[in-house]
Design a protein around this motif. Structure first.
Motif, PDB file in Angstrom:
ATOM      1  N   THR A 139       0.826  -1.211   0.000  1.00 15.04           N
ATOM      2  CA  THR A 139       0.000   0.000   0.000  1.00 15.04           C
ATOM      3  C   THR A 139       0.859   1.259   0.000  1.00 15.04           C
ATOM      4  N   LEU A 144       1.713   1.957  -3.497  1.00  9.98           N
ATOM      5  CA  LEU A 144       0.611   2.290  -4.414  1.00  9.98           C
ATOM      6  C   LEU A 144      -0.147   3.570  -4.074  1.00  9.98           C
ATOM      7  N   ILE A 171      -2.539   6.013  -6.488  1.00  4.56           N
ATOM      8  CA  ILE A 171      -3.998   5.858  -6.387  1.00  4.56           C
ATOM      9  C   ILE A 171      -4.652   7.197  -6.067  1.00  4.56           C
ATOM     10  N   GLU A 172      -4.133   7.875  -5.058  1.00  3.72           N
ATOM     11  CA  GLU A 172      -4.756   9.129  -4.628  1.00  3.72           C
ATOM     12  C   GLU A 172      -4.648  10.219  -5.685  1.00  3.72           C
ATOM     13  N   GLU A 182      -4.632   9.722  -8.775  1.00  2.00           N
ATOM     14  CA  GLU A 182      -5.337   9.233  -9.967  1.00  2.00           C
ATOM     15  C   GLU A 182      -4.419   9.159 -11.185  1.00  2.00           C
ATOM     16  N   ARG A 227      -7.067   1.955 -11.712  1.00  2.00           N
ATOM     17  CA  ARG A 227      -7.211   1.247 -10.441  1.00  2.00           C
ATOM     18  C   ARG A 227      -7.658  -0.210 -10.593  1.00  2.00           C
ATOM     19  N   ILE A 270      -4.178  -3.587 -11.166  1.00  4.59           N
ATOM     20  CA  ILE A 270      -3.046  -3.760 -10.248  1.00  4.59           C
ATOM     21  C   ILE A 270      -2.652  -5.235 -10.109  1.00  4.59           C
ATOM     22  N   LEU A 278      -6.619   0.193   0.110  1.00  9.42           N
ATOM     23  CA  LEU A 278      -6.627   0.902  -1.174  1.00  9.42           C
ATOM     24  C   LEU A 278      -8.015   1.443  -1.497  1.00  9.42           C
ATOM     25  N   ALA A 323      -9.045   5.290  -2.309  1.00  8.40           N
ATOM     26  CA  ALA A 323      -9.604   5.588  -3.630  1.00  8.40           C
ATOM     27  C   ALA A 323     -11.064   6.018  -3.582  1.00  8.40           C
ATOM     28  N   MET A 370     -11.930  -1.646  -4.634  1.00 13.31           N
ATOM     29  CA  MET A 370     -10.813  -2.036  -5.492  1.00 13.31           C
ATOM     30  C   MET A 370     -10.463  -3.500  -5.262  1.00 13.31           C
TER      31      MET A 370
END
Length: 346
Positions: free
Chosen positions: A156, A159, A163-164, A166, A170, A173, A219, A223, A227
């Motif tokens: 995490t 990633l 992810i945050e 963008e 998503r 992965i 995640l 997001a 996910m």
């Protein structure tokens, strides 16, 4: 000075906690609890602490323990702490759980991946997921701290910025992760027998590993949508370390430099995240024995994929070191207190 106890005193998680807490300026370890070794000197189980740590392990007495300490670390297998933590919390004792009992919020997922009923919902709701780099404010107030798993920590942290911000698709992965043998714990197992593991390298628990829902839960929260990931763990013949190599489709034609700059900015205020320069990728030996998570990035313009390499020591940032980091935050101390030391090399 905060008086603390460790429950589950004979595992690797406990002895790593003692390594960091022994010289911590604000903590005193008052009790080490081990039912199987009650009455035994810790140095008889771990001779390397002889003449350094003088503790005789004891049985658990919740009422007595609540009178002696204000914080308890649980270095126990899964499905143990959920039966003890509620009674301690009700007596005003704060708890940091290194097992998975309070990480998941979905009872059905816990049943599927852990094989038992989840803890009481009242206490699940009290639990704070202890990934300091994204959850620091909630950690400060925690009475029950769910310390993240080793694979989820490495994955995490690798990633979340993408992810945050963008930057990636998503839904694409793929996580290819490797761990050292200490991740299996200290108990005897054919799977990690020397002749089975030496000069060997194998995938295990494909599709059913208990860290899958933990990764997806974290995640999904970052997001703000559900996910799913493909996660394949491997065990390699080394003692410590996790390398999580992650493949994900980029949304645009980002350069490696752009991504490195983004990650360095995201983690600039977090002392244990080191984002490598463009073209440099970390190895597990470079974080050995430390609380660092090192991240390397590569934007593959040919395939449109971002490749993330994230490494930690599974026993430290993946367990006990992160637990001490969380304790520091809970008590308002400098986050790196007791942890600010060089990795062991070579």
């Amino acid at each position: 000075m905060v008086d603390v106890a460790i429950i589950g005193g004979t595992g690797y998680g406990a002895i790593e906690l003692l390594r960091f807490l022994h010289n911590h300026p604000y903590v005193q370890v008052k009790k080490v609890i081990s039912h199987s070794n009650s009455g035994t000197e810790l140095a008889e189980v771990y001779p390397h602490v002889v003449d350094i740590i003088d503790i005789k392990m004891a049985d658990l007495n919740i009422d007595a323990l609540a009178q002696e300490v204000e914080l308890v670390f649980f270095a126990t297998p899964s499905n143990v702490s959920k039966n003890v933590i509620p009674a301690l919390v009700d007596k005003g004792v704060r708890c940091i759980d290194l097992s998975g009992d309070f990480r998941l919020r979905d009872g059905k997922q816990y049943q599927t991946y852990y094989g038992e009923e989840i803890a009481s919902q009242e206490y699940i709701e009290k639990a704070v997921y202890g990934l300091p780099e994204v959850n620091k404010e909630a950690i400060k107030q925690a009475s029950i701290l769910a310390n993240p798993g080793c694979y989820p920590t490495a994955t995490t942290l690798g990633l979340i910025p993408a992810i945050e911000k963008e930057l990636v698709d998503r839904s694409s992965i793929i996580i290819d992760a490797k761990t050292g043998v200490s991740g299996a714990g200290r108990s005897l197992s054919l799977n990690v027998h020397f002749s089975e593991m030496n000069e060997n390298f194998k995938a295990y628990k494909i599709g059913v590993h208990k860290h899958i829902p933990e990764i997806e839960q974290m995640l999904s929260e970052r997001a703000n949508e559900d996910m799913q990931v493909i996660f394949t763990p491997h065990i390699v013949p080394m003692t410590r370390g996790i390398m999580s190599t992650i493949y994900v489709d980029m949304k645009d034609n980002y350069s490696t430099k752009q991504l490195v700059d983004t990650y360095q900015t995201y983690y600039q205020d977090h002392p244990f995240i080191r984002v490598r320069k463009e073209g440099v990728f970390p190895s597990t030996k470079e974080v050995y024995g430390s609380n660092y998570c090192d991240i390397g990035l590569y934007a593959d313009e040919r395939t449109g994929k971002l490749i993330i390499v994230s490494v930690i020591d599974n026993l430290v940032k993946g367990a006990s070191g992160q637990a001490v980091q969380n304790m520091n935050i809970m008590y308002g101390w400098e986050e790196a207190t007791g942890l600010d030391q060089l990795p062991i090399y070579p």
